[in-house]
Write an enzyme that holds these catalytic residues in place. Structure first.
Site, mmCIF file in Angstrom:
data_model
loop_
_atom_site.group_PDB
_atom_site.id
_atom_site.type_symbol
_atom_site.label_atom_id
_atom_site.label_comp_id
_atom_site.label_asym_id
_atom_site.label_seq_id
_atom_site.Cartn_x
_atom_site.Cartn_y
_atom_site.Cartn_z
ATOM 1 N N SER A 1 -8.621 -9.317 6.408
ATOM 2 C CA SER A 1 -8.486 -10.236 5.270
ATOM 3 C C SER A 1 -8.707 -11.696 5.668
ATOM 4 C CB SER A 1 -7.093 -10.069 4.657
ATOM 5 O OG SER A 1 -6.102 -10.018 5.671
ATOM 6 N N CYS B 1 -8.638 3.457 8.012
ATOM 7 C CA CYS B 1 -10.007 3.186 7.554
ATOM 8 C C CYS B 1 -10.909 2.753 8.712
ATOM 9 C CB CYS B 1 -9.980 2.134 6.455
ATOM 10 S SG CYS B 1 -9.652 0.491 7.085
ATOM 11 N N SER C 1 -0.880 -6.305 7.495
ATOM 12 C CA SER C 1 -0.572 -5.198 8.399
ATOM 13 C C SER C 1 -1.658 -5.023 9.457
ATOM 14 C CB SER C 1 -0.422 -3.905 7.577
ATOM 15 O OG SER C 1 -0.447 -2.793 8.397
ATOM 16 N N THR D 1 -3.660 2.919 5.453
ATOM 17 C CA THR D 1 -5.023 2.775 5.996
ATOM 18 C C THR D 1 -5.112 1.821 7.187
ATOM 19 O OG1 THR D 1 -5.426 0.999 4.416
ATOM 20 C CG2 THR D 1 -6.154 3.216 3.776
ATOM 21 N N GLU E 1 0.837 -1.211 0.000
ATOM 22 C CA GLU E 1 0.000 0.000 0.000
ATOM 23 C C GLU E 1 0.873 1.262 0.000
ATOM 24 O OE1 GLU E 1 -3.234 0.218 2.916
ATOM 25 O OE2 GLU E 1 -3.080 2.403 2.814
HETATM 26 O O1 0CM Z 1 -2.833 -3.689 4.357
HETATM 27 P P1 0CM Z 1 -2.895 -5.068 4.991
HETATM 28 O O2 0CM Z 1 -1.557 -5.736 4.983
HETATM 29 O O3 0CM Z 1 -3.568 -5.047 6.315
HETATM 30 O O4 0CM Z 1 -3.823 -5.874 3.967
HETATM 31 P P2 0CM Z 1 -4.795 -7.112 4.126
HETATM 32 O O5 0CM Z 1 -4.909 -7.726 2.772
HETATM 33 O O6 0CM Z 1 -4.432 -7.992 5.248
HETATM 34 O O7 0CM Z 1 -6.160 -6.420 4.544
HETATM 35 C C1 0CM Z 1 -7.009 -5.785 3.696
HETATM 36 C C2 0CM Z 1 -6.554 -4.617 3.032
HETATM 37 C C3 0CM Z 1 -6.214 -3.658 2.467
HETATM 38 C C4 0CM Z 1 -5.825 -2.502 1.759
HETATM 39 FE FE1 SF4 Z 2 -10.226 -1.007 2.574
HETATM 40 FE FE2 SF4 Z 2 -10.468 -3.065 4.220
HETATM 41 FE FE3 SF4 Z 2 -8.027 -2.123 3.624
HETATM 42 FE FE4 SF4 Z 2 -9.726 -0.741 5.167
HETATM 43 S S1 SF4 Z 2 -8.786 -2.727 5.654
HETATM 44 S S2 SF4 Z 2 -8.527 0.090 3.477
HETATM 45 S S3 SF4 Z 2 -11.724 -1.173 4.231
HETATM 46 S S4 SF4 Z 2 -9.467 -3.086 2.238
#
Ligand code: 0CM
Ligand code: SF4
Length: 335
Positions: free
Chosen positions: A287, A214, A243, A184, A146
């Site tokens: 996720s 977010c 993350s 985020t 990101e």
């Molecule tokens: O950003 P992060 O490592 O938390 O990603 P993720 O795929 O675990 O969670 C959802 C998102 C986004 C952007």
């Molecule tokens: Fe979007 Fe989910 Fe990542 Fe938040 S955690 S920025 S709602 S994908």
């Protein structure tokens, strides 16, 4: 005397399992951005056939990735791993630098963007501040996709990454107006600390119109905080490269839980960790599918007499639109 009313224990009876209260933090698990990103891959497979290429893990979860692979998705890290076979490529929920859609255009590839709209919002804000003449301080973790994507919205040198309060105290941005943006999925409390330091040093620092961390990150951290003091252990279901999931584990311990562990899924969780405990908590990163939380609960039930208690601190009703090419065409009604 009626023996059935109060049967005597026999040698054959399994010993009673010890009681364990499990607090389920809510909200937990899938957010609207993850839900949308996974749907984009599934619908693209339906619409375009297989393979559908996905640049980077669509979300940071092996179980999700393997499920989509089984349906015909092929995961790559870079576009140059994809042959010119006319099949579409999808960009992951974390967002991509501008150079990625540019490279896809140059090869006339069909692409679908699964970047979460809340990540895209951060991109647009950074662009707006840059267009207004500001240098951008981006609070986030080096190397996270990101962060790479957000920095890549602007020309080299336009953004300086600030990873923590220590860097905030020493960062030397170029002279002139300054604005900040954030990843985020950061810790709400750590970010507030970093911002305190930056605001003290740069009182004119411009902020995003709306918070960059977010709603899903904020709510999941608030839910973990709500159970932390009651729990002797908190299990966060999520991947080590996620993350927001990693942040939940940290938040749990900082909020007063003596021990918190991150586990990818039930089979990686040793229920003996809860031996001698009376109350534990479970949460899941944005996720992590709920079925993986259920796996952890099932592991606990093998060993304990589990009582579940839901502790929900916020209702989430957000749903994001799909990209235009995947929206179901409206069916004409004939009267
Ligand atoms: O950003 P992060 O490592 O938390 O990603 P993720 O795929 O675990 O969670 C959802 C998102 C986004 C952007
Ligand atoms: Fe979007 Fe989910 Fe990542 Fe938040 S955690 S920025 S709602 S994908």
């Amino acid at each position: 005397m009626d023996q059935t009313a109060n049967p005597r224990p026999t040698g054959l009876q399994a010993p009673a399992k010890p009681p364990l209260t499990v607090l389920l933090a809510g909200p937990r698990g899938f957010c609207a951005g993850v839900d949308r990103a996974i749907k984009i891959v599934e619908l693209a497979i339906e619409r375009y056939g297989t393979p559908v290429y996905v640049r980077h893990e669509i979300v940071h979860n092996r179980f999700v990735v393997e499920g989509l692979q089984a349906k015909g998705a092929v995961f790559v890290e870079e576009l140059d791993e994809i042959p010119d076979d006319g099949q579409p490529v999808i960009f992951s929920a974390h967002g991509v630098p501008r150079s990625v859609p540019a490279a896809a255009d140059a090869r006339q590839m069909l692409y679908l963007d699964a970047t979460c709209p809340l990540v895209s919002k951060v991109h647009r804000e950074a662009e707006r501040h840059f267009a207004g003449g500001s240098h951008i301080l981006l609070i986030g973790h080096a190397g996270h996709p990101e962060v790479v994507g957000t920095m890549g919205q602007l020309p080299p040198g336009a953004v300086t990454l600030v990873e923590d309060a220590e860097q905030a105290a020493t960062v030397q941005p170029p002279p002139g107006p300054l604005a900040y943006a954030t990843q985020t999925t950061l810790s709400v409390d750590d970010t507030a600390e970093v911002l305190d330091v930056l605001r003290r040093r740069f009182p004119e620092l411009s902020a995003p119109v709306k918070e960059d961390i977010c709603y899903a990150t904020t709510n999941r951290q608030a839910a973990v905080k709500a159970i932390a003091e009651r729990c002797e252990l908190i299990v966060v279901v999520g991947a080590a490269n996620s993350s927001n999931s990693v942040r939940l584990r940290e938040v749990a311990e900082r909020a007063g839980c003596p021990r918190a562990v991150l586990v990818p899924r039930g089979r990686d969780f040793d229920p003996a960790l809860a031996d001698g405990l009376r109350t534990i908590g479970i949460s899941a990163g944005a996720s992590a599918p709920e079925v993986l939380v259920e796996e952890v609960v099932a592991r606990l039930r093998e060993r304990f007499d589990v009582t579940i208690e839901d502790v929900t601190v916020a209702e989430e009703k957000i749903i994001f639109n799909l990209p235009r090419p995947l929206r179901t065409p409206r069916t004409a009604t004939v009267e």
